[in-house]
Every structure is written in C-alpha cells, then in structure tokens.
Design an enzyme around this catalytic site. Structure first.
Site, mmCIF file in Angstrom:
data_model
loop_
_atom_site.group_PDB
_atom_site.id
_atom_site.type_symbol
_atom_site.label_atom_id
_atom_site.label_comp_id
_atom_site.label_asym_id
_atom_site.label_seq_id
_atom_site.Cartn_x
_atom_site.Cartn_y
_atom_site.Cartn_z
ATOM 1 N N LYS A 1 32.968 61.253 47.693
ATOM 2 C CA LYS A 1 34.052 60.304 47.947
ATOM 3 C C LYS A 1 34.884 60.737 49.143
ATOM 4 C CE LYS A 1 35.859 58.402 44.423
ATOM 5 N NZ LYS A 1 36.559 58.216 43.134
ATOM 6 N N ARG B 1 42.119 61.117 42.630
ATOM 7 C CA ARG B 1 40.774 60.820 42.125
ATOM 8 C C ARG B 1 39.840 62.006 42.314
ATOM 9 N NH1 ARG B 1 39.496 54.910 42.494
ATOM 10 N NH2 ARG B 1 41.365 53.810 43.196
ATOM 11 N N GLY C 1 32.427 57.421 36.499
ATOM 12 C CA GLY C 1 33.097 57.353 35.215
ATOM 13 C C GLY C 1 33.176 58.655 34.448
ATOM 14 N N MET D 1 34.568 61.640 35.455
ATOM 15 C CA MET D 1 35.761 62.474 35.659
ATOM 16 C C MET D 1 36.991 61.580 35.800
ATOM 17 S SD MET D 1 34.260 65.587 37.977
ATOM 18 C CE MET D 1 33.398 64.498 39.105
ATOM 19 N N ARG E 1 29.703 54.565 48.525
ATOM 20 C CA ARG E 1 28.719 55.580 48.171
ATOM 21 C C ARG E 1 27.372 54.881 48.000
ATOM 22 N NH1 ARG E 1 31.311 56.749 42.188
ATOM 23 N NH2 ARG E 1 30.965 54.684 41.303
ATOM 24 N N HIS F 1 3.257 69.000 20.606
ATOM 25 C CA HIS F 1 1.970 68.298 20.567
ATOM 26 C C HIS F 1 2.182 66.792 20.655
ATOM 27 C CE1 HIS F 1 -1.393 66.292 18.436
ATOM 28 N NE2 HIS F 1 -2.121 67.153 19.139
ATOM 29 N N SER G 1 -7.736 76.549 37.450
ATOM 30 C CA SER G 1 -6.801 75.497 37.085
ATOM 31 C C SER G 1 -5.694 76.163 36.271
ATOM 32 C CB SER G 1 -7.493 74.416 36.249
ATOM 33 O OG SER G 1 -6.583 73.397 35.925
ATOM 34 N N CYS H 1 -2.877 71.884 35.814
ATOM 35 C CA CYS H 1 -3.198 70.825 34.854
ATOM 36 C C CYS H 1 -2.289 70.816 33.637
ATOM 37 C CB CYS H 1 -4.658 70.934 34.395
ATOM 38 S SG CYS H 1 -4.998 72.412 33.432
ATOM 39 N N TYR I 1 -4.836 70.315 44.138
ATOM 40 C CA TYR I 1 -4.533 69.112 43.352
ATOM 41 C C TYR I 1 -3.574 69.437 42.217
ATOM 42 C CZ TYR I 1 -7.729 70.847 39.732
ATOM 43 O OH TYR I 1 -8.325 71.607 38.761
#
Length: 905
Positions: free
Chosen positions: A44, A114, A123, A125, A370, A486, A795, A862, A882
């Site tokens: 701000k 503020r 909203g 603070m 903002r 799980h 992997s 993975c 990957y």
C-alpha cells in the site's frame, strides 16, 4: 496501547544523525518511495508513493516502514526514541500540504491509519479512520466544513472504530446502541439520522467506553495516533493474520508497514461518495470495470454491508436489474475522470488493479491501488488477454498465473451461491467437490457405484485394500491422515475430491454411522465434501463443472514453449493414463503395480502366492497373474504409444495383501486347497512390527525373485505385442524399489534382463528398455555413484525419502507437523513441499554422484512433490529430466516447470 519514550524538541525535525530512517513521505509533489520499495514500505505504501509520483490525486501522508514492525516486536511492543521526531516531521508534511493542523480546534487535520504488508492481505489487519477528533475538534470540523451532521457522524465512526481496533472493546455494544437510536426515530438507514442524533449517540458511545474500559475515551490526538499505530503493528500477529499467512505462505518475518494519510471524506453529502473497483472482472476476467460505490458514505460502509452498495457502471446495473443509479449515471463527470485513472493505472502497473477511491464534494481522491485478487479462471483470461493486447509478453503471461490455482479449474467446484450445512472441517487433501451417498466400506462403495449411485467413501483411514472403493467413489472422507496420507495421495492421483484428518469425526464402521458435534451421518445419507476447503456438509450442494477451453489451452501452449522439464504422470489405470494424456502428460513417471493386484479378479491369486510355502507354490499363483499383468501393461502402453512408461515392480509389504476376515480366509483356502488354520498360521508368520521398513521393495525380489521375473515378463510381452500390433513401440523403464545397495540392483537387473531376453527370443522382436531404481533411502543417495554403475535411471521417490530422512511417518505426521510449521521448525509441511535443506541436499548429492558415474543417466522425481509448484525451482536448478505428477496435476506441473525455467534464465 504502546508507550512512547519522551523526546526533546530538537528531535522534532526528524530522525537524529546516524539514526535509522523509518518514515517515508508521499503526496504534494513528494514521493520518498515508489513501487519498487514494496519490501520496505509494504504494497500500500509503495503504491501510494507511486500514484503520487505519476500525478494522481492522492491525499498526502507518510509510511512507517516494515522495518519498524520488526523493531516494535523486538523491543516488546515499544517504539524507539527516534520515531517520535520522524512521525512529527511526517505530520508536518501533511499539514503543510493541506493547510490544516493536527489537533487544531478551529480546522483540524484528521488522518487515517492503515496497515500495508508487502503481500496483499485484504481484511486481515486493522484500520482506523477519522483519527484526530475529540470533543473540541469535532466542533471545529463542524464549523469549518459547514456541515455539523458530517462532523458528528465522523466522530461517532471514529469512537466506534478506535474502541474496537485499539481499545479492543466489544464492537457489538456500539452496534446495538446505533440500532436502538435508529429504532427510536423510526429510521432504517444511518443517513436518516441528524446532527443532533449523532451528537447524542457520541455521548452514548463515550459512556460505553468508560463503562467497558474503565477510563474516558482518549482526548489527546497524539495519544490517539500512537495507540492506532501500535494497534496496526499489533494486528500483524492477530490470529486471522497468522492463519492467512499460513494459508498463503507469507513469512511472519516480513512484517507490515503503517500508512498515516490525510482523511478525505465521502460522507459530506450527496456530492461525496466512496467506492472499491477493479479494472477488470476479478471473477470471470472480462475487460469491464467492476465495483461498487456509495453516496454519502465512508469506505467501511461499502465492505461492511451496512448499506447496499450501488454499481459503478450503467451496464452492470442493467444486467443485475438494480434500481439505484450507477456512478456512471449519478456522478458522470467524476466517473469519467475515474475511468481514465483506471486505464492509466492498469497501463502503468501492467496488471488488473484493485482500487479504493473517495469523492469529496465532487473531487476524486485515490486511496489505494494494488494487483487485484482473482479466481483462477479470471487469472488465465486476464493474463492471456493482456498478452494479446500487447500489454505484457507471452512469457510474462505464463509467469502471472499461480500454478496451484489451476486446481480450481481442473475439478468440479461447489456453486458459491448454493446453500450449505457445514458440520465439520478437515484438511483439503485433494481438490474438487462431490455430493453422494455415505458409505463406510470399499465393497459397498463399489456395489452402490455399479448400481448408478454417487457415493462418498467415509473411512477412519484408507489402505491399499480400499483402492476399488476409492475408485468407485465420487469423493473420500477420512477421520485420520494428513495431506500426503494414503487417502490424499491416491485421491489426487484419481482426481477424486478428498477431505482427510477430520479429527472431530467419530466413525463406527460396524454400525455404519459417523458422529460429529451432535450430528450423525448414517449409511445412505447424502453428504458433500469440498476438497479445496476441507468442509464437510450434510445434504447435496450443487457443483460447477470445469471448462478448460480458450485461455487455458493458449496459456499451456505458451508454457510448453518455455519449459525444459518434461512432465509425466503417476498412473496405473487406463482411465488415469487417458486423463493424463489429455492434460498433456509426456509419459508415465510412476506406475504402481501393487494397485493392480487388489483387483477383485486377482486378489485371491495374489494371496495364494504370498501364503505359498515354497517357490513351486508361488509360481503356480504367479502363472495366474501373468496374463492379467500383461493385459494391464498392454493397455497402458497403447495409450502412451511411443512415450516412456516407468513401471515400479512390487513394492509394499506383503501383509497389506493378506486376508483379515473369515470369509476371505475361506476363499483363499478353497482356491489353494490349504486349510484355514494353516493359512492363518502362515499369515501370522508374515506379521511385521514395522512393515514400512520391513520385507518390501527389492527385498521381496531378492528373497522371491520369481515375483519380479513374472512382472518383467508381463512388461516385455506387452511391450512387444503393442509394438508389433501398432508399430509404435513403447519405452518401458523398469524400476526396482527401495534399493539401498549396488548389489541389490545388480541382482534384480539380472532377473529383469534374463526375462527380457527370453521374451525377445520367443517373440522374435526387441524393444528398447531401461532398468533403474527409485532413490527413496538416504543410503541410496549417499551411494548413488556405485548404484549408477548398474542403474540407467534414478527416480526420486520423495514421499519415502522424506519419511526415511526425517524419521517421520507421513500418515501420523498430521498430529504434530502443524505445530512444527507454526513454530518455524519447518517453513512448510515437508510432505507437501520438499524439504530442500535436508532431503534436497541428499537429492543434490545423488544427482551429482550419479552423473559422475553415468553422465547420461536419466533423472526424475515421482513423489507427491512432483506436483508441488514450490519444488520445481529446485528440480530445474538440479537439471532433472522430468517430474511426474498425478493426472489432474499435470497442467499445474507444466505451468510450474515453465515458470521455473523462466526464473532460472
């Protein structure tokens, strides 16, 4: 209230020589900061300075930096000596520009106080408006403004807000007094009350303060100011702010700034107003002004719902059927000026803006801008539209969209306008929403699903044996387990909504009933779960299906154009593989073969194999499983034609497959010809005290090589058949799990290679393949150089690697990890976002050592972290080939991989 040390007169010129600077001015041709100072001034404060610097009408003020927030807490909620002089100088800046003096009884300067953190926390603070009013200055304000009603209205607002925010008194007491005052007059709106009415209410408010606080309302304007500044800094550690930071990964150490700014008034009659606006629709992303305003009101009236706001534009008013005039109609000149400001700000910041404004007697003032919060759908559309408008580049558009937010688009979500009866909350373990009939076991879930019923599977916790019921269910609800339990992992892989860890849910599986907070869920009752929020609701709640056309597809094309990391999927069913391909998966990174073993048609053969006394008995059972496994792999290979498919050989401990109920033992006894007692004895022999670290993974292959031999044969027979039939040869990558030593992998590779050669000789056809391992034990990471002599790919199984490195069970961690994160032991749940400092160092070590031995080694990840956007920067930096994610997280991974590549340039 915080106390301030005394300061001598010489301090009032500003901070003393050599003292750190904490106050930065803006407005009236002065901007000590700008948009690049967000870390110091908060969002701000930085944007107020920036708006002032580009000539927009910003009321003058000053910002107390985020650094002071740290000092404030370090000094036990006290301010340093130097700050009083800096604040006095800041007030002098405002006074010089406005021509008013703070505390002047004739024409007082009023200010707002503020918050403003570097990350937007709307909203969360505190704010105080109209500060500087007391019993004397309110009279001066009435005289100077010529409007006694406005002055006394502002004073009652100030007392009410200050008492709530600073004095921490009961807000309801003031609201009740206001409602009674309106009822006594027969009024329904605040605007109907007169100056005398407000003056009388101020007297009541002051009496409430003295009654609840034990002291009169503060009359010294400087005491008021320091109380408000301390309260705003204090609100950084409020519970709501802490929760918001935790949910949005905002570090507690950032702190907030405090902005003190000259008040401008939207409550000075019919030519005054206040409003909130977005330069584009934050819900849909359309290029149209979106917002609300109120005539003769202050900012909190718009957001608090005290009065029904009016639309900004004529088009929005007509579309809604509202009667009250839009701002475009009621204040056409000011609206025209405001629309130009909207366009200027969006062009300047190159993003959709969330703006607060006030009109004081026909003059427009800008109070905040903002980057606006937006839905995932809007974020996609806005990013793509702005790129096509030439405002930003394609790469900037890719960087603008939060990958995690795509979850909103990939799963059904609850209709936000639908009523709901929330009875419990748990962990949002897998996104999406579903309504269905409550069932308490996997078999019932499957049977009901086959009859066409939508079901929600409710379990204390799930196990691999529940896989068929989980697949049949529309959603999963568990009383235990965390974000990587799980239930959570499997549900995400299936694209099923899941709420886990509902600790207040008491489940009686035999009676088929669950109880929570005096409410009951019986089998057959309709329940709804929201996997995005963790809410559990009684009854059906309407859902909205995702739509992935348009901007989604465009952004994915742009993302694929910049990413380096390949994106595969974790999948073992044809349905999951097809879904993943549709989402852009470039192969399978993890096919868990154990899930295939739980199919009803083969579980008896699996149990026969496990309970066999010798190799011959095991081979009889394995011969029954071979054609089933071959068919599984063939279907996956066809869907993933020409792409790599990493298949993990049998991994879990054998006890997970064993029968538990009498009828299950009887079924196996009938199939094997072995008595029930003998089977129970054999099951007892296989019991383990710590099965996750017991006879599982490659240890099964070492002791029972015929199991891996059968699986390898099924893989290669399926690969050759598909290659021969379709001409598109798959690329099998056979992964040996839980390897800790070179010798383990060497023994298993020999079994796999032998099976491959036998199949190739039998079929007269060969396919390329790789043999590698999952790095999921610390020893494997340490000995990666030796293991790479045998393994052709690594992997990283980060789920188990995290468990074994931290010594923490992921299924039990939910009981204490929240406290660990809250107290800063871990920045985030290490099962959700990779522990880069610990587990990451092991991965880095394994990558370096593996490549040293085998430079061309293929490397991927993975575990569940393969779908976590926060972990992608680490994967990109290491140069992994990957990542592999569950099917519904593949688009998230594609976007996150692109953003990681952009950051790494």
């Amino acid at each position: 209230m915080a106390s301030l040390p005394a300061a001598n007169d010489s301090d009032l010129a500003g901070a003393g020589a050599g003292a750190p600077r904490y106050v930065y001015r803006f407005g009236g041709g002065v901007s000590d900061g700008g948009s690049g100072d967000r870390n110091l001034l908060g969002g701000k404060g930085a944007n107020l300075a920036e708006m002032a610097s580009i000539g927009l009408p910003v009321p003058p003020g000053f910002t107390i930096s985020t650094e002071m927030c740290t000092v404030y807490y370090d000094q036990g909620a006290q301010f340093p000596d130097s700050l009083k002089a800096e604040v006095a100088a800041g007030l002098g800046h405002i006074e010089a520009i406005t021509g008013k003096r703070f505390g002047d009884v004739a024409d007082p300067l009023l200010v707002s106080v503020r918050s403003g953190a570097r990350a937007s926390m709307p909203g969360m603070m505190d704010t105080v408006l109209n500060l500087g009013l007391n019993d004397e200055t309110v009279v001066g304000l009435a005289t100077a403004s010529g409007d006694a009603r406005f002055a006394w209205d502002s004073y009652r607002r100030f007392i009410q807000m200050y008492s709530d925010v600073v004095l921490e008194l009961d807000h309801g007491a003031f609201e009740e007094a206001l409602e009674i005052a309106k009822e006594d007059k027969g009024f329904s709106l605040d605007t109907e009350l007169s100056a005398e009415d407000w003056r009388a209410l101020v007297g009541q408010y002051k009496a409430i303060v003295e009654d609840l606080w034990g002291k009169p309302f503060p009359q010294d304007v400087h005491d008021q100011l320091w109380g408000a500044v301390g309260a705003v800094f204090g609100s950084w550690q409020s519970e709501r702010a802490k929760v918001y930071r935790r949910l949005n990964d905002i570090p507690a150490g950032w702190g907030t700034a405090v902005n003190v700014q000259a008040m401008v008034f939207g409550n000075m009659g019919e030519t005054s107003a206040t409003g909130v606006a977005f330069t584009r629709d934050p819900s849909k992303g359309d290029r149209a002004y979106y917002g609300e305003f109120l005539i003769n009101a202050q900012g909190e009236d718009v957001v608090a719902g005290i009065r029904t706001p009016q639309y900004l534009t004529l088009a929005a008013r007509e579309a809604s059927g509202a009667q009250a005039a839009s701002m475009e109609e009621a204040m056409p000149e000011v609206y025209g000026e405001l629309s130009k400001v909207f366009d200027l700000l969006e062009t300047h910041y190159r993003d959709m803006q969330d703006i607060e404004f006030t009109v004081e007697r026909g003059k427009l003032w800008m109070l905040q801008t903002r980057s606006g919060k937006r839905t995932a759908k809007a974020a996609l559309k806005i990013a793509v539209d702005m790129a096509e408008e030439g405002l930003i580049s394609h790469e900037e558009a890719v960087a603008r969209v939060d990958p995690g937010a795509l979850d909103q688009l990939l799963h059904p979500t609850l209709d936000p306008s639908a009523p709901r009866d929330v009875i419990a909350r748990g962990l949002p373990a897998s996104p999406g929403a579903a309504s269905g009939m409550a069932v308490f076991d996997a078999d019932t879930a499957e049977k009901r699903s086959e009859l066409g019923d939508a079901v929600i599977l409710i379990r204390t916790e799930t196990s691999p044996e529940d896989i068929h019921g989980m697949h049949a269910a529309k959603g999963i609800l568990t009383a235990r387990g965390g974000m990587t339990s799980h239930a959570a992992v499997v549900a995400r892989g299936m694209g099923r909504p899941c709420v886990s860890g509902v600790g207040t849910l008491a489940i009686d599986g035999k009676a088929k009933i669950a109880r929570v907070g005096g409410r009951e869920i019986r089998e057959g009752d309709i329940v709804t779960i929201d996997g995005a929020t963790g809410e559990v609701m009684l009854g059906a709640v309407a859902t909205v299906q995702p739509q992935l056309a348009g901007a989604f597809g465009t952004l994915m094309i742009w993302a694929d154009g910049v990413r380096r990391l390949k994106v595969r999927t974790n999948a073992e069913t044809p349905a999951d593989c097809r879904a993943a391909r549709e989402f852009g998966a470039e192969g399978v990174g993890l096919c868990r073969t154990e899930h295939m073993f739980f199919e009803a048609s083969r579980i008896t053969a699996v149990r026969q194999m496990i309970l066999a006394e010798d190799e011959q008995g095991r081979r009889v059972a394995l011969d029954k499983l071979l054609p089933e496994q071959r068919a599984d792999f063939a279907e996956i290979f066809e869907i993933m034609a020409g792409l790599p498919v990493t298949i993990r050989l049998l991994d879990p401990p054998l006890h997970e497959f064993l029968p538990h109920e009498e009828e299950d033992f009887a079924e196996v006894a009938e199939a094997t010809g072995i008595g029930v007692d003998a089977l129970k004895r054999r099951a007892a022999e296989l019991h383990e005290f710590n099965p996750m670290l017991g006879h599982r993974g490659c240890r099964l292959g070492v002791t029972y090589p015929e199991i891996y031999e059968m699986q390898a044969r099924a893989i290669f027979e399926a690969a050759v058949d598909v290659a021969t039939r379709t001409g598109a040869a798959p690329i099998p990558e056979v992964m040996v799990p839980l390897v800790a030593t070179r010798r383990e992998l060497e023994l298993m590779k020999a079994v796999i290679d032998k099976a491959a050669e036998a199949v190739f000789a039998d079929k007269g056809c060969r396919v390329d393949y790789l043999v590698g391992t999952m790095i999921e034990l610390p020893r494997a990471a340490l000995k990666a150089a030796e293991i790479a002599e045998v393994g052709e790919f690594f992997s990283f199984g980060t789920n188990d690697l995290t468990q074994t490195t931290l010594g923490v069970s992921r299924d039990d961690a939910g009981r204490f990890l929240t406290a660990y994160v809250a107290q800063g032991i871990y920045a985030r749940d290490p099962f959700v976002s990779l522990d880069i400092e610990g587990v990451g160092e092991l991965i880095e070590m394994a990558v370096e050592r593996g490549r040293k031995t085998r430079p061309e080694i293929k490397l991927g990840i993975c575990g569940e972290h393969g779908g976590d956007p926060a972990s992608f920067g680490f994967c990109e930096t290491l140069g992994l080939d990957y990542v592999s994610a569950s099917p519904y997280r593949v688009p998230i991974a594609r976007l996150a991989a692109a953003q990681a590549a952009l950051k790494n340039r």
